[in-house]
Design a protein around this motif. Sequence first.
Motif, short mmCIF file in Angstrom:
data_model
loop_
_atom_site.label_atom_id
_atom_site.label_comp_id
_atom_site.label_asym_id
_atom_site.label_seq_id
_atom_site.Cartn_x
_atom_site.Cartn_y
_atom_site.Cartn_z
N ILE A 142 -3.06 -4.35 4.49
CA ILE A 142 -3.95 -3.30 5.00
C ILE A 142 -5.41 -3.72 4.92
O ILE A 142 -6.20 -3.49 5.84
N VAL A 143 -5.80 -4.33 3.79
CA VAL A 143 -7.19 -4.78 3.62
C VAL A 143 -7.55 -5.79 4.69
O VAL A 143 -8.64 -5.74 5.29
N LYS A 144 -6.62 -6.70 4.98
CA LYS A 144 -6.86 -7.73 6.00
C LYS A 144 -6.85 -7.14 7.40
O LYS A 144 -7.73 -7.43 8.22
N ARG A 145 -5.87 -6.29 7.68
CA ARG A 145 -5.70 -5.73 9.02
C ARG A 145 -6.81 -4.77 9.41
O ARG A 145 -7.38 -4.85 10.50
N ASP A 146 -7.12 -3.83 8.51
CA ASP A 146 -8.08 -2.77 8.84
C ASP A 146 -9.49 -3.05 8.35
O ASP A 146 -10.40 -2.26 8.57
N LYS A 147 -9.64 -4.20 7.63
CA LYS A 147 -10.96 -4.58 7.12
C LYS A 147 -11.59 -3.46 6.29
O LYS A 147 -12.72 -3.05 6.52
N ILE A 148 -10.80 -2.98 5.33
CA ILE A 148 -11.27 -1.95 4.42
C ILE A 148 -11.16 -2.46 2.99
O ILE A 148 -10.53 -3.49 2.72
N SER A 149 -11.77 -1.73 2.06
CA SER A 149 -11.72 -2.15 0.66
C SER A 149 -10.37 -1.80 0.05
O SER A 149 -9.62 -0.98 0.58
N LYS A 150 -10.08 -2.43 -1.09
CA LYS A 150 -8.84 -2.12 -1.79
C LYS A 150 -8.83 -0.66 -2.23
O LYS A 150 -7.77 -0.01 -2.21
N LEU A 151 -10.00 -0.15 -2.60
CA LEU A 151 -10.10 1.25 -3.03
C LEU A 151 -9.72 2.18 -1.88
O LEU A 151 -8.95 3.13 -2.07
N SER A 152 -10.24 1.90 -0.70
CA SER A 152 -9.93 2.73 0.47
C SER A 152 -8.45 2.66 0.81
O SER A 152 -7.83 3.67 1.17
N ALA A 153 -7.88 1.47 0.67
CA ALA A 153 -6.46 1.31 0.95
C ALA A 153 -5.62 2.10 -0.04
O ALA A 153 -4.65 2.77 0.34
#
Length: 208
Positions: A142-153
Motif C-alpha cells: 500500500i505504501v508503495k502503490r498509493d505513495k502514503i505513509s505507513k501511519l496512513s496505511a
Amino acid sequence: MSIVVGLTGQSGSGKTAVSQIFKDEGFYVINCDLVARKAVTPNSEGALVLESRFSQLFSNGELDRKRAAKLLFNDRKLLDEYNSLIFPYITALISEETELAKTNGERYILLDAPTLFEAKADKLCDVIVSCIADEEIRLKRIVKRDKISKLSARERFSSQLNEEFFISHSDFVIVNNGKYSDMCSKAVDTAKKIKERNDGKIKEQKEK
C-alpha cells in the motif's frame, strides 16, 4: 442461470489482480468503486444526503475525496455514520447493474467490492471470494502503490474488517503472501471451480 460472485478482502491483498484474472476467465466484472462514485455524482440524491450532514467534505456540490479520506479514516464513528448514509444508494446501484448484466445474458458476474460486507452487497451474491495477506506485506504494498505513509496505511487498515471475518464469511479465500504467480494460480483455480459448480447446477436443472 447466472451466478453472482462477490470479491472482497483487505487493502493490499491483491483484489485488483484477482478481479482481472476472473475477467480473463470469462466473468463480467462490476467495479463497485466506480459504482460508488456514481452514487455521489453532484446533485444526485446520495450526494445531497451526504452534503446535508458532511458539508465540510464538499466543494461546489462535489465530494472532496482526499479531504474525506483524511477525516473519515481517523474517526471510526464518523466513518460509520458516513457509510450508513451512502451505502444504501451504492448497493441499490450495484443491484441495478447486476440485474442488467443478468438480463444481457451474462452467466458469470463478479462484484469487485472492497466494502462488500459493509454495504450489505454480499446479500446479492451466490458465492463470496476474499483475498487476504499478512499485514506487514500489505503495508509495504500500500505504501508503495498509493505513495502514503505507513501511519496512513495503518489508519486505513484499522477501518476495515479483520482477517478472521473474511475467512469465516467466505466460500473461497485466496491467501496472497508469496509470489505473484502463486496468487494467479489460486485465482484461476477458484474462478474455474466456481464456473464448474454453476455449470453443474445448470446441467442438473436441465436433466430434471
